[in-house]
Design a protein around this motif. Structure first.
Motif, PDB file in Angstrom:
ATOM      1  N   TYR A 116     -17.705  14.747 -27.309  1.00  0.00           N
ATOM      2  CA  TYR A 116     -18.276  14.102 -28.504  1.00  0.00           C
ATOM      3  C   TYR A 116     -17.211  13.298 -29.237  1.00  0.00           C
ATOM      4  O   TYR A 116     -17.461  12.180 -29.699  1.00  0.00           O
ATOM      5  CB  TYR A 116     -18.881  15.156 -29.433  1.00  0.00           C
ATOM      6  CG  TYR A 116     -19.592  14.543 -30.619  1.00  0.00           C
ATOM      7  CD1 TYR A 116     -20.893  14.063 -30.504  1.00  0.00           C
ATOM      8  CD2 TYR A 116     -18.947  14.396 -31.845  1.00  0.00           C
ATOM      9  CE1 TYR A 116     -21.543  13.469 -31.577  1.00  0.00           C
ATOM     10  CE2 TYR A 116     -19.580  13.805 -32.921  1.00  0.00           C
ATOM     11  CZ  TYR A 116     -20.880  13.347 -32.780  1.00  0.00           C
ATOM     12  OH  TYR A 116     -21.506  12.743 -33.848  1.00  0.00           O
ATOM     13  N   LEU A 117     -16.023  13.869 -29.354  1.00  0.00           N
ATOM     14  CA  LEU A 117     -14.918  13.178 -30.017  1.00  0.00           C
ATOM     15  C   LEU A 117     -14.622  11.861 -29.313  1.00  0.00           C
ATOM     16  O   LEU A 117     -14.433  10.821 -29.959  1.00  0.00           O
ATOM     17  CB  LEU A 117     -13.684  14.084 -30.001  1.00  0.00           C
ATOM     18  CG  LEU A 117     -12.502  13.698 -30.881  1.00  0.00           C
ATOM     19  CD1 LEU A 117     -12.849  13.853 -32.354  1.00  0.00           C
ATOM     20  CD2 LEU A 117     -11.293  14.580 -30.548  1.00  0.00           C
ATOM     21  N   GLN A 118     -14.613  11.895 -27.995  1.00  0.00           N
ATOM     22  CA  GLN A 118     -14.306  10.704 -27.206  1.00  0.00           C
ATOM     23  C   GLN A 118     -15.372   9.628 -27.395  1.00  0.00           C
ATOM     24  O   GLN A 118     -15.058   8.427 -27.454  1.00  0.00           O
ATOM     25  CB  GLN A 118     -14.211  11.087 -25.726  1.00  0.00           C
ATOM     26  CG  GLN A 118     -13.693   9.992 -24.820  1.00  0.00           C
ATOM     27  CD  GLN A 118     -12.194   9.761 -24.962  1.00  0.00           C
ATOM     28  OE1 GLN A 118     -11.459  10.658 -25.370  1.00  0.00           O
ATOM     29  NE2 GLN A 118     -11.734   8.556 -24.647  1.00  0.00           N
ATOM     30  N   ASN A 119     -16.638  10.038 -27.502  1.00  0.00           N
ATOM     31  CA  ASN A 119     -17.740   9.082 -27.582  1.00  0.00           C
ATOM     32  C   ASN A 119     -17.995   8.557 -28.986  1.00  0.00           C
ATOM     33  O   ASN A 119     -18.629   7.510 -29.151  1.00  0.00           O
ATOM     34  CB  ASN A 119     -19.029   9.735 -27.065  1.00  0.00           C
ATOM     35  CG  ASN A 119     -18.972  10.018 -25.575  1.00  0.00           C
ATOM     36  OD1 ASN A 119     -18.245   9.367 -24.840  1.00  0.00           O
ATOM     37  ND2 ASN A 119     -19.714  11.027 -25.137  1.00  0.00           N
ATOM     38  N   THR A 120     -17.522   9.272 -30.016  1.00  0.00           N
ATOM     39  CA  THR A 120     -17.905   8.946 -31.396  1.00  0.00           C
ATOM     40  C   THR A 120     -16.781   8.295 -32.195  1.00  0.00           C
ATOM     41  O   THR A 120     -17.012   7.342 -32.943  1.00  0.00           O
ATOM     42  CB  THR A 120     -18.393  10.213 -32.127  1.00  0.00           C
ATOM     43  OG1 THR A 120     -19.414  10.839 -31.336  1.00  0.00           O
ATOM     44  CG2 THR A 120     -18.963   9.876 -33.497  1.00  0.00           C
ATOM     45  N   LEU A 121     -15.562   8.797 -32.068  1.00  0.00           N
ATOM     46  CA  LEU A 121     -14.437   8.258 -32.826  1.00  0.00           C
ATOM     47  C   LEU A 121     -13.646   7.288 -31.957  1.00  0.00           C
ATOM     48  O   LEU A 121     -13.505   7.501 -30.743  1.00  0.00           O
ATOM     49  CB  LEU A 121     -13.514   9.386 -33.300  1.00  0.00           C
ATOM     50  CG  LEU A 121     -13.862  10.052 -34.644  1.00  0.00           C
ATOM     51  CD1 LEU A 121     -15.192  10.772 -34.574  1.00  0.00           C
ATOM     52  CD2 LEU A 121     -12.758  11.036 -35.055  1.00  0.00           C
ATOM     53  N   ASN A 122     -13.118   6.247 -32.580  1.00  0.00           N
ATOM     54  CA  ASN A 122     -12.268   5.324 -31.831  1.00  0.00           C
ATOM     55  C   ASN A 122     -10.903   5.968 -31.582  1.00  0.00           C
ATOM     56  O   ASN A 122     -10.589   7.036 -32.117  1.00  0.00           O
ATOM     57  CB  ASN A 122     -12.143   3.976 -32.543  1.00  0.00           C
ATOM     58  CG  ASN A 122     -11.523   4.106 -33.937  1.00  0.00           C
ATOM     59  OD1 ASN A 122     -10.617   4.912 -34.168  1.00  0.00           O
ATOM     60  ND2 ASN A 122     -12.003   3.301 -34.874  1.00  0.00           N
ATOM     61  N   ALA A 123     -10.100   5.315 -30.764  1.00  0.00           N
ATOM     62  CA  ALA A 123      -8.820   5.904 -30.340  1.00  0.00           C
ATOM     63  C   ALA A 123      -7.920   6.221 -31.535  1.00  0.00           C
ATOM     64  O   ALA A 123      -7.289   7.283 -31.587  1.00  0.00           O
ATOM     65  CB  ALA A 123      -8.116   4.963 -29.372  1.00  0.00           C
ATOM     66  N   LYS A 124      -7.873   5.307 -32.501  1.00  0.00           N
ATOM     67  CA  LYS A 124      -7.021   5.525 -33.672  1.00  0.00           C
ATOM     68  C   LYS A 124      -7.478   6.743 -34.462  1.00  0.00           C
ATOM     69  O   LYS A 124      -6.657   7.572 -34.889  1.00  0.00           O
ATOM     70  CB  LYS A 124      -7.043   4.272 -34.555  1.00  0.00           C
ATOM     71  CG  LYS A 124      -6.162   4.375 -35.781  1.00  0.00           C
ATOM     72  CD  LYS A 124      -6.202   3.083 -36.602  1.00  0.00           C
ATOM     73  CE  LYS A 124      -5.333   3.198 -37.845  1.00  0.00           C
ATOM     74  NZ  LYS A 124      -5.383   1.942 -38.649  1.00  0.00           N
ATOM     75  N   SER A 125      -8.779   6.865 -34.669  1.00  0.00           N
ATOM     76  CA  SER A 125      -9.317   8.000 -35.433  1.00  0.00           C
ATOM     77  C   SER A 125      -9.121   9.310 -34.682  1.00  0.00           C
ATOM     78  O   SER A 125      -8.831  10.344 -35.288  1.00  0.00           O
ATOM     79  CB  SER A 125     -10.800   7.779 -35.734  1.00  0.00           C
ATOM     80  OG  SER A 125     -10.987   6.670 -36.582  1.00  0.00           O
TER      81      SER A 125
END
Length: 415
Positions: A116-125
């Motif tokens: 979920y983290l990979q799909n929802t937040l951009n790399a910086k976030s």
């Protein structure tokens, strides 16, 4: 929303007990599973729970006819709950008035928090979140506690007292008046029952055994709906609110909950962590064959439309801040003094300072704790290894403070 906790008997009966003189709600055959109370003065009915729920759902019985000569208001119906217009019933009108925005995390196709983290937040976030979490857990003695199911009465009393204290402090920091405190007896009774029924959960992030962030959520069959949250702003730099959200998401995935609903209101943390937004609507149902019901229904539509217009203009926030200011007029205000921070590179004359407890000093200068924690965020190290000193010489009642750790040493000069 399967098995909606806000339409449960426990929720509706507890709400009626605390907020209605009509201790037993009125039920209609044409609306299944909901209880209503009659407005004190005007000829219409309001759903039990009013605007305190986080999402009402209902069904219409097309064979019933007891809507005759009536007008009914159902607050906060989310449009994501597979809502479809009911079978058309002659003379029954349903008007929907847009209210709050809502946000949710759709977890139905997610197998892990990392996915979920990979799909929802951009790399910086993502990098910032992981870095901040690592700093938080390396600086403090952190534990994550989930209260869900049976809980001893004494433990529950302490839990809710800590929660209430966080809520009071948080809204005090924001200078916003909240009805949550006057409503707290309702939550104390309700949540105890619903924890035991496994229809509610409280997550608490503790530092050294003391809660610094707490959230209440209610559970449906496949959903978790956030309701009340508060955190200690001394830990602001460590984004404990975001960390708490990550724990909720992880819990939902591991416990087969497909929806984590962040509920009403548009805030940065919601838009950051969610992948779906929706609308809450106020539903107004009335009998068009009755002149009185039609007039009442028409006026209710206009009334809730006006409320939303004012809400769009942030008038409700203005009112909340004004109420807070009036309630606290003349009260002593937190002393916020100017300060400077000086890095120390050479030797320290410890004879000019005495060792003190940060929490005790924080009662006098509340901003002092925040400064020390902000310093930990910049140069992470274990908080238990820090030593705080106060200058022996005090000028005009304003001491200086020496913060000494393994990675940094600096002086906080209060001006």
């Amino acid at each position: 929303m399967k098995h909606n906790p806000f339409t449960s008997n426990t929720y509706q009966e507890t709400w009626l007990k605390h907020f209605s003189k009509q201790k037993e709600g009125k039920q209609f055959q044409f609306i299944k599973n909901l209880s209503f109370i009659k407005h004190k003065f005007l000829p219409y009915y309001i759903n039990a729970g009013r605007n305190m729920t986080n999402g009402m759902t209902y069904e219409i019985d097309a064979l019933a006819s007891d809507f005759k000569n009536k007008a009914v208001v159902i607050y906060d119906v989310p449009d994501y709950c597979n809502w479809t217009d009911p079978v058309k019933i002659p003379n029954l009108k349903i008007k929907k008035v847009r209210q709050y925005k809502g946000f949710l995390a759709d977890l139905s196709k997610v197998t892990s928090f990392e996915a979920y983290l990979q799909n929802t937040l951009n790399a910086k976030s993502r990098n910032k979140f992981r870095s901040t979490l690592k700093k938080f857990e390396s600086c403090f003695d952190v534990s994550y506690n989930y209260y869900y199911g049976d809980i001893a009465p004494d433990a529950y009393k302490t839990l809710m007292a800590n929660f209430k204290n966080l809520v009071e402090t948080r809204y005090g920091d924001l200078k916003i008046d909240t009805s949550l405190i006057s409503e707290w007896p309702f939550y104390e009774e309700l949540v105890y029952k619903m924890l035991h029924e496994k229809k509610a959960m409280i997550i608490s992030i503790d530092v050294a055994g003391k809660p610094i962030s707490m959230s209440l959520a209610f559970l449906g069959e496949n959903s978790l709906v956030g309701a009340v949250k508060a955190f200690n702003t001394n830990y602001y730099k460590f984004n404990v609110g975001h960390i708490e959200i990550s724990k909720f998401i992880d819990w939902c995935i591991k416990n087969d909950k497909e929806i984590l609903d962040f509920s009403k209101g548009e805030y940065e943390y919601k838009t950051k962590w969610t992948n779906t937004n929706y609308l809450y609507n106020c539903h107004i149902l009335y009998d068009t064959s009755s002149i009185a019901s039609s007039i009442t229904g028409y006026l209710l539509v206009k009334y809730f439309g006006l409320k939303q217009y004012l809400r769009d203009k942030n008038f409700n926030l203005f009112v909340a801040k004004t109420r807070f200011a009036l309630k606290n007029f003349g009260a002593s205000k937190e002393q916020k003094l100017p300060f400077k921070i000086h890095p120390i590179k050479g030797d320290i004359n410890f004879k000019a300072y005495q060792l003190v407890d940060l929490n005790e000093e924080g009662e006098r200068f509340p901003f002092l704790i925040r400064l020390v924690f902000d310093g930990l965020y910049q140069k992470p190290e274990c908080f238990s290894g820090l030593k705080i000193y106060r200058s022996v010489s005090i000028i005009d009642g304003k001491p200086n403070y020496l913060v000494s750790g393994t990675k940094s040493k600096y002086l906080i000069e209060i001006l």
